[in-house]
Design a protein around this motif. Structure first.
Motif, mmCIF file in Angstrom:
data_model
loop_
_atom_site.group_PDB
_atom_site.id
_atom_site.type_symbol
_atom_site.label_atom_id
_atom_site.label_comp_id
_atom_site.label_asym_id
_atom_site.label_seq_id
_atom_site.Cartn_x
_atom_site.Cartn_y
_atom_site.Cartn_z
ATOM 1 N N GLY A 108 0.803 -1.216 0.000
ATOM 2 C CA GLY A 108 0.000 0.000 0.000
ATOM 3 C C GLY A 108 0.835 1.265 0.000
ATOM 4 N N LEU A 109 0.293 2.314 0.635
ATOM 5 C CA LEU A 109 0.969 3.604 0.699
ATOM 6 C C LEU A 109 2.264 3.482 1.493
ATOM 7 N N CYS A 110 3.354 3.986 0.920
ATOM 8 C CA CYS A 110 4.642 3.911 1.612
ATOM 9 C C CYS A 110 5.607 4.890 0.966
ATOM 10 N N SER A 111 6.684 5.157 1.640
ATOM 11 C CA SER A 111 7.794 5.905 1.050
ATOM 12 C C SER A 111 8.643 4.933 0.242
ATOM 13 N N THR A 112 9.517 5.466 -0.605
ATOM 14 C CA THR A 112 10.382 4.568 -1.374
ATOM 15 C C THR A 112 11.294 3.782 -0.456
ATOM 16 N N ASP A 113 11.807 4.413 0.609
ATOM 17 C CA ASP A 113 12.649 3.629 1.512
ATOM 18 C C ASP A 113 11.819 2.627 2.312
ATOM 19 N N GLY A 114 10.512 2.860 2.432
ATOM 20 C CA GLY A 114 9.637 1.846 3.027
ATOM 21 C C GLY A 114 9.538 0.620 2.131
ATOM 22 N N LEU A 115 9.511 0.856 0.814
ATOM 23 C CA LEU A 115 9.533 -0.267 -0.132
ATOM 24 C C LEU A 115 10.858 -1.004 -0.047
#
Length: 495
Positions: free
Chosen positions: A92-99
């Motif tokens: 879902g919704l995330c920052s690129t560093d979250g990915l």
């Protein structure tokens, strides 16, 4: 209408206007190609474990930012992936560093749907192999483009007999806890920090990491939020803090709130910019030196020999300070795929770029602006100097910033500059690691400059640094006058 993916698939990622360039049909073709070029071959070599609903099957993760076009593009990309027998985990919704966190912790490839700081009509895809390893033009992206182009020109391949399955997973809390485990903030003094999320993904990640999230101890921080509402139309300003105009709101809010510092994140929150208590922008090179010293110190305390990577546009202060602290420094080309490759090759503990991308060995050699922000808060909060005083220690030289010039022929303009400087300064050092870098640093007055041609536009990018402002301005103006020298017309050339 035929779609040419060469205008959409760039050197490091996929990015274009929706739906003219990046449509659901294009996303599905790219998903089908990515599964076959990256995910399945990686699984066959045993470099990843499946993360989807089918235990033991190849898997990947997909995240997205807050752009309205994201959900439809994600669904289409996932269809292409699952048609090849690959499971998909949607985070879902995330920052690129979250990915990158999801890719690293699950050890699977990933796709992040974002156009970073680009306007609302754009979207894009940042791709990675398992453990957040980069996918760029030379590491699989060209093959993905070629295969997807064939699918668009002809037809998608028939789905496999047992397609992959789609599941969902929320990793925000895990991501926040992991980042907080990497920086000791237990001894920081109370700080007031203004954070400008630019209506981007920082509005989701900052409260999770800096707030009193579940399972995380509260920090002695008073956070003043600016534009935390997720809105892919960017109603307040572009989510690109590299442009000075987009820092004005943050700078004013820091001064008005008598804050200790300000932090600004770009649209997908993988870059972090710092503003001091007076509203002055702190250069990313100073942040690279500050964070690098903290990581070098930890390595030395652990009995390891630290290596730090920096690109060739960062200030000379970075290698000067880090070498003096006991680190080996390695200079690399501009671009995240290059610096990530050098990080992995050298086992580097940290890497930094002039564009405010910061890379960490403990984060799978990937970039994370949020982790850099935690280091800045730790550095500021564990001593009594102000942010401006702290930054001054790491900014001994004067830089021009990046200046773009539109030129008809970048190679001709570059050679014109080289000819002039070789004639005027016989002792200069010239290297061609990325464009041309001309250095007079070992003699006085000290200066260097770099000229790099854009991969996609008729531009030459100039960066200059010198020991003082007068020298920097002279070199900057001299180089720009040569770069922008008018090209004679045919009539003018005729005797």
């Amino acid at each position: 209408m035929a779609i040419d993916l060469s205008s959409l698939v760039k050197a490091y990622d996929v990015r274009g206007v929706v739906p003219d360039q990046l449509s659901p049909a294009v996303a599905e073709a790219l998903g089908a190609a990515f599964a076959r070029v990256v995910v399945l071959p990686d699984a066959e070599t045993g470099t990843e474990a499946g993360s989807g609903a089918g235990a033991g099957r190849p898997g990947m993760v997909i995240g997205r930012d807050m752009r309205d076009s994201g959900p439809g593009l994600v669904d289409a990309f996932a269809r292409g992936v699952t048609s090849a027998g690959v499971d998909v985990t949607l985070i879902g919704l995330c920052s690129t560093d979250g990915l990158y966190y999801a890719s690293g912790s699950l050890d699977v490839p990933g796709a992040m749907f974002t156009a970073s700081h680009n306007p609302a009509r754009y979207n894009g895809i940042k791709l990675c192999r398992s453990a957040a390893r980069p996918v760029g033009q030379d590491t699989g992206l060209a093959q993905v483009r070629e295969l997807a182009q064939g699918y668009l020109d002809n037809a998608l391949p028939a789905p496999v007999a047992v397609p992959g399955q789609v599941s969902e997973r929320d990793v925000l809390g895990e991501y926040a806890g992991f980042l907080r485990s990497l920086v000791d903030l237990s001894g920081v003094r109370p700080l007031k920090v203004v954070v400008d999320a630019g209506n981007g993904m920082g509005g989701l990640t900052v409260p999770a990491v800096l707030g009193e999230a579940a399972g995380l101890a509260g920090l002695p921080l008073e956070v003043v939020p600016l534009f935390f509402e997720l809105d892919g139309t960017f109603p307040n300003h572009e989510a690109n803090p590299l442009e000075p105009a987009n820092l004005i709101d943050l700078q004013a809010a820091v001064v008005a709130n008598e804050a200790d510092l300000g932090l600004a994140f770009d649209g997908d929150a993988d870059r972090c910019f710092v503003v001091d208590e007076r509203g002055g922008a702190v250069s990313p090179s100073a942040v690279t030196a500050l964070v690098g010293l903290a990581e070098v110190s930890k390595e030395l305390e652990a009995g390891r020999a630290p290596t730090v990577i920096h690109n060739l546009i960062t200030s000379r202060a970075v290698p000067d300070l880090l070498s003096a602290a006991g680190a080996e420094t390695v200079r690399t080309r501009v671009g995240h795929s290059f610096i990530k490759a050098q990080m992995a090759e050298h086992g580097a503990v940290f890497g930094g770029e002039h564009s405010a991308h910061y890379y960490f060995r403990d984060f799978w050699f990937a970039d994370t602006g949020m982790l850099a922000a935690l280091h800045v808060l730790a550095a500021l909060g564990t001593q009594e100097h102000s942010m401006s005083e702290l930054a001054e220690m790491f900014e001994p030289y004067v830089g021009s910033g990046e200046i773009n010039s539109t030129v008809p022929d970048a190679a001709v303009a570059t050679e014109r500059v080289l000819d002039a400087y070789r004639a005027a300064y016989p002792g200069i050092v010239v290297d061609t690691l990325d464009g041309v870098t001309v250095s007079h640093w070992e003699s006085h007055p000290q200066w260097w400059f770099n000229l790099r041609a854009s991969n996609t536009e008729p531009l030459l990018r100039l960066n200059v640094e010198a020991a003082d402002e007068d020298i920097m301005e002279k070199v900057r103006d001299d180089v720009l006058s040569l770069v922008r020298e008018p090209v004679p017309t045919e009539e003018e050339e005729t005797p």
